[in-house]
Design an enzyme around this catalytic site. Sequence first.
Site, PDB file in Angstrom:
ATOM      1  N   LYS A   1       1.033  -1.362  -0.039  1.00  0.00           N
ATOM      2  CA  LYS A   1      -0.003   0.014   0.016  1.00  0.00           C
ATOM      3  C   LYS A   1       0.850   1.357   0.035  1.00  0.00           C
ATOM      4  O   LYS A   1       0.564   2.118  -0.767  1.00  0.00           O
ATOM      5  CB  LYS A   1      -0.827  -0.080   1.269  1.00  0.00           C
ATOM      6  CG  LYS A   1      -1.959   1.089   1.358  1.00  0.00           C
ATOM      7  CD  LYS A   1      -2.603   1.104   2.590  1.00  0.00           C
ATOM      8  CE  LYS A   1      -3.288   2.339   2.798  1.00  0.00           C
ATOM      9  NZ  LYS A   1      -4.178   2.598   3.988  1.00  0.00           N
TER      10      LYS A   1
ATOM     11  N   LYS B   1       9.958  -0.011  13.874  1.00  0.00           N
ATOM     12  CA  LYS B   1      10.735   0.125  12.496  1.00  0.00           C
ATOM     13  C   LYS B   1      11.566   1.233  12.564  1.00  0.00           C
ATOM     14  O   LYS B   1      12.711   1.325  12.054  1.00  0.00           O
ATOM     15  CB  LYS B   1       9.555   0.756  11.601  1.00  0.00           C
ATOM     16  CG  LYS B   1       8.599  -0.231  11.253  1.00  0.00           C
ATOM     17  CD  LYS B   1       7.485   0.392  10.035  1.00  0.00           C
ATOM     18  CE  LYS B   1       6.477  -0.257   9.826  1.00  0.00           C
ATOM     19  NZ  LYS B   1       5.272  -0.052   8.942  1.00  0.00           N
TER      20      LYS B   1
ATOM     21  N   HIS C   1      -3.615 -32.556  19.706  1.00  0.00           N
ATOM     22  CA  HIS C   1      -2.434 -33.282  20.213  1.00  0.00           C
ATOM     23  C   HIS C   1      -1.027 -32.402  20.689  1.00  0.00           C
ATOM     24  O   HIS C   1      -0.121 -32.680  20.574  1.00  0.00           O
ATOM     25  CB  HIS C   1      -2.159 -34.057  18.986  1.00  0.00           C
ATOM     26  CG  HIS C   1      -3.274 -35.102  18.891  1.00  0.00           C
ATOM     27  ND1 HIS C   1      -3.393 -36.278  19.387  1.00  0.00           N
ATOM     28  CD2 HIS C   1      -4.351 -34.977  17.812  1.00  0.00           C
ATOM     29  CE1 HIS C   1      -4.680 -36.778  19.144  1.00  0.00           C
ATOM     30  NE2 HIS C   1      -5.042 -36.162  17.990  1.00  0.00           N
TER      31      HIS C   1
ATOM     32  N   GLU D   1      10.924  -4.457   3.974  1.00  0.00           N
ATOM     33  CA  GLU D   1      10.873  -6.020   3.775  1.00  0.00           C
ATOM     34  C   GLU D   1      10.629  -6.077   2.342  1.00  0.00           C
ATOM     35  O   GLU D   1      11.301  -6.902   1.544  1.00  0.00           O
ATOM     36  CB  GLU D   1       9.978  -6.654   4.718  1.00  0.00           C
ATOM     37  CG  GLU D   1      10.324  -6.806   6.231  1.00  0.00           C
ATOM     38  CD  GLU D   1       9.901  -5.402   7.154  1.00  0.00           C
ATOM     39  OE1 GLU D   1       9.627  -4.352   6.097  1.00  0.00           O
ATOM     40  OE2 GLU D   1       9.784  -5.462   8.073  1.00  0.00           O
TER      41      GLU D   1
ATOM     42  N   GLU E   1      -3.905  -6.000  15.280  1.00  0.00           N
ATOM     43  CA  GLU E   1      -3.521  -4.685  14.754  1.00  0.00           C
ATOM     44  C   GLU E   1      -4.687  -3.785  14.674  1.00  0.00           C
ATOM     45  O   GLU E   1      -4.275  -2.438  15.064  1.00  0.00           O
ATOM     46  CB  GLU E   1      -2.899  -4.938  13.204  1.00  0.00           C
ATOM     47  CG  GLU E   1      -2.054  -3.723  12.962  1.00  0.00           C
ATOM     48  CD  GLU E   1      -1.324  -4.032  11.734  1.00  0.00           C
ATOM     49  OE1 GLU E   1      -0.155  -4.157  11.869  1.00  0.00           O
ATOM     50  OE2 GLU E   1      -1.911  -4.210  10.628  1.00  0.00           O
TER      51      GLU E   1
ATOM     52  N   GLY F   1      -4.658  -2.045   5.370  1.00  0.00           N
ATOM     53  CA  GLY F   1      -3.825  -2.989   4.634  1.00  0.00           C
ATOM     54  C   GLY F   1      -4.482  -4.400   5.199  1.00  0.00           C
ATOM     55  O   GLY F   1      -4.743  -5.233   4.129  1.00  0.00           O
ATOM     56  N   ARG F   2      -4.946  -4.450   6.339  1.00  0.00           N
ATOM     57  CA  ARG F   2      -5.361  -5.821   6.950  1.00  0.00           C
ATOM     58  C   ARG F   2      -6.898  -6.120   6.621  1.00  0.00           C
ATOM     59  O   ARG F   2      -7.325  -6.894   6.597  1.00  0.00           O
ATOM     60  CB  ARG F   2      -5.243  -5.895   8.360  1.00  0.00           C
ATOM     61  CG  ARG F   2      -5.957  -4.686   9.091  1.00  0.00           C
ATOM     62  CD  ARG F   2      -5.503  -4.513  10.498  1.00  0.00           C
ATOM     63  NE  ARG F   2      -6.051  -3.377  11.163  1.00  0.00           N
ATOM     64  CZ  ARG F   2      -5.203  -2.417  11.306  1.00  0.00           C
ATOM     65  NH1 ARG F   2      -4.122  -2.203  10.640  1.00  0.00           N
ATOM     66  NH2 ARG F   2      -5.660  -1.408  11.995  1.00  0.00           N
TER      67      ARG F   2
HETATM   68  O1  F6P Z   1       3.744  -2.587   9.485  1.00  0.00           O
HETATM   69  C1  F6P Z   1       2.321  -2.820   9.672  1.00  0.00           C
HETATM   70  C2  F6P Z   1       1.863  -2.563   8.299  1.00  0.00           C
HETATM   71  O2  F6P Z   1       1.942  -1.128   8.081  1.00  0.00           O
HETATM   72  C3  F6P Z   1       0.400  -3.441   8.130  1.00  0.00           C
HETATM   73  O3  F6P Z   1      -0.490  -2.506   8.752  1.00  0.00           O
HETATM   74  C4  F6P Z   1       0.518  -3.292   6.718  1.00  0.00           C
HETATM   75  O4  F6P Z   1      -0.617  -4.517   6.299  1.00  0.00           O
HETATM   76  C5  F6P Z   1       1.967  -3.937   6.476  1.00  0.00           C
HETATM   77  O5  F6P Z   1       2.737  -3.304   7.371  1.00  0.00           O
HETATM   78  C6  F6P Z   1       2.393  -3.654   4.899  1.00  0.00           C
HETATM   79  O6  F6P Z   1       2.213  -2.588   4.595  1.00  0.00           O
HETATM   80  P1  F6P Z   1       2.433  -2.087   3.132  1.00  0.00           P
HETATM   81  O7  F6P Z   1       1.342  -2.656   2.429  1.00  0.00           O
HETATM   82  O8  F6P Z   1       2.349  -0.580   3.071  1.00  0.00           O
HETATM   83  O9  F6P Z   1       3.658  -2.545   2.539  1.00  0.00           O
END
Ligand code: F6P
Length: 547
Positions: free
Chosen positions: A205, A511, A383, A211, A352, A266-267
């Site tokens: 987003k 972060k 189990h 990452e 979140e 995002g979620r």
């Molecule tokens: O760090 C948390 C977050 O912002 C989430 O809310 C989001 O889903 C995820 O990182 C990934 O964010 P993006 O889609 O901006 O890479």
Amino acid sequence: MNSKSTLWQSLEAQAQDSQQSRIDTLFDENPQRFNQYSIRINNLLLDYSKNLISDQTMQLLLDLAKSSEVELWREKMFSGEKINVTEQRAVLHTALRSMGAGSKVYVDSTNIMDEVSFELKKMENLTKSVHAGEWKGYSGKPIKDIVNIGIGGSNLGPQMVTEALSKYQMNDINVHYISNVDSQQIAQVLRPLNPEQVLFIVSSKTFTTKETLTNAKTARNWLLAYSFDESSVDKHFVAVTANQEAAIDFGIAPQNIYHMWDWVGGRFSLWSAIGLPIALHIGFDNFVELLKGARDMDNHFRTTPLETNAPVILALVGIWNNTFMGSQAQAILPYNQCLHMFSAYLQQAEMESNGKSVNREGEHIPYHTGGTIWGQLGINGQHAFYQFLHQGTSIVPADFIAAVENPTAAKGHQEYLMANLFAQTQALMTGISEEQVREELNAKSLPQEAIDKLAAHKVHQGNRPSNTILMDKVSPRNLGALIALYEHKIFVQGIIWEICSFDQWGVELGKQLANNLLPQLDAANEVEAQDSSTMGLIGFYKDMRKN
Ligand code: F6P
């Protein structure tokens, strides 16, 4: 909700009284309890009867929902008011699945439905062209593998749905997911793939998530190591983002950028182009079915009275167990292999959203809000950790989720699976008393001394609450409805707890600190003076890294 209000205090008093009662007794007293405490929506059933909830409790909880103005807030959400108050954003994932039908939803005086339809059409075109073998890689071969690079909401929703609907896979298109910045994952995913036939989706987003950008760069280098041609990137990379400029800067061709909006969290974004890997996996028509399932639940949520409104009830039962009865965790236990990622998905969606301790005005909240969400496939859990669920000192309410039909036909499996689900909800509720244990041991003719030693260990207190959600099968439509059920549960809980469920400031500090520490891991740089633990850990890392 004001925790000093009479209503709140009545709920606290009710919780104290309830500690003295038992769920199984409530069943003995009311043969209609299942009918009264379950809701059916199309092919989906929510049974919430196995909770320590009486008619009076339910009435108080419904009063709580009403006095928290859940209905008013619900309308604010659906109509595009900026209810994400800390970011001044609308919350409109529902608009992504309202499927047009002439409806208009305005954000800052723009009818967003036109943009939604436009992006959906673009998704359809891409999906159909990949499936028809028309989208060709740099050497002219059709695409066989899709690799989604994204994390959090740009990974968990799409991957959970892809796994759940693997039976609907179309045209042998395989979808893979890379989320971890640990390079072992990307190495493992890319190793067997032919770069000529891979399409990467860089899904972010913000397009600032380190990452994702790190993985995307590695993927790009991997492709170029085979193609030796910069222009091949246009044939192998698309992006989904609300930050078009950053995607272009990264080198994604403008025509390959799929747009999402700041009014989609995002979620809650799998319904947008973030769901592209899902559409590529199951075909566009099935993706539309997923949207329709969510829309069915949206309609139910928006129009059904609170008393029989499944997301509202699920939310209220959760608040009862958590805020008033003191359980600070919720187990999610699917009894269906398709749903093996569902608890991981809900972990982000719920934690979140509602893992917050100040209200919308920024004031400290004096009661428990969202608890720990955890779990995994129920039958495996039996189990592993069910011992804790049955006899541990914490009471963890559990949601059992299953489908009546199973995509495979192997004899005996499904019946055994379902018998276990039903048995577990029963065992958690009824338990087994010391008297019953002694009777059982006596019947086995154990000596009295052995019985005395063993009895306490075998007692299950029971009285442990659970919900059960059943559907006829894990189809795109049912899955859409199931996800939306939980999304709206989260929304209702946030409203009652008076928190802003749509921001996630709690992820920022980590972060920021990681960015500060990163240069200090470089052998050429000094470790700055800071707490001795962090210095010691980095020191150990750098020493070992040298060798
Ligand atoms: O760090 C948390 C977050 O912002 C989430 O809310 C989001 O889903 C995820 O990182 C990934 O964010 P993006 O889609 O901006 O890479």
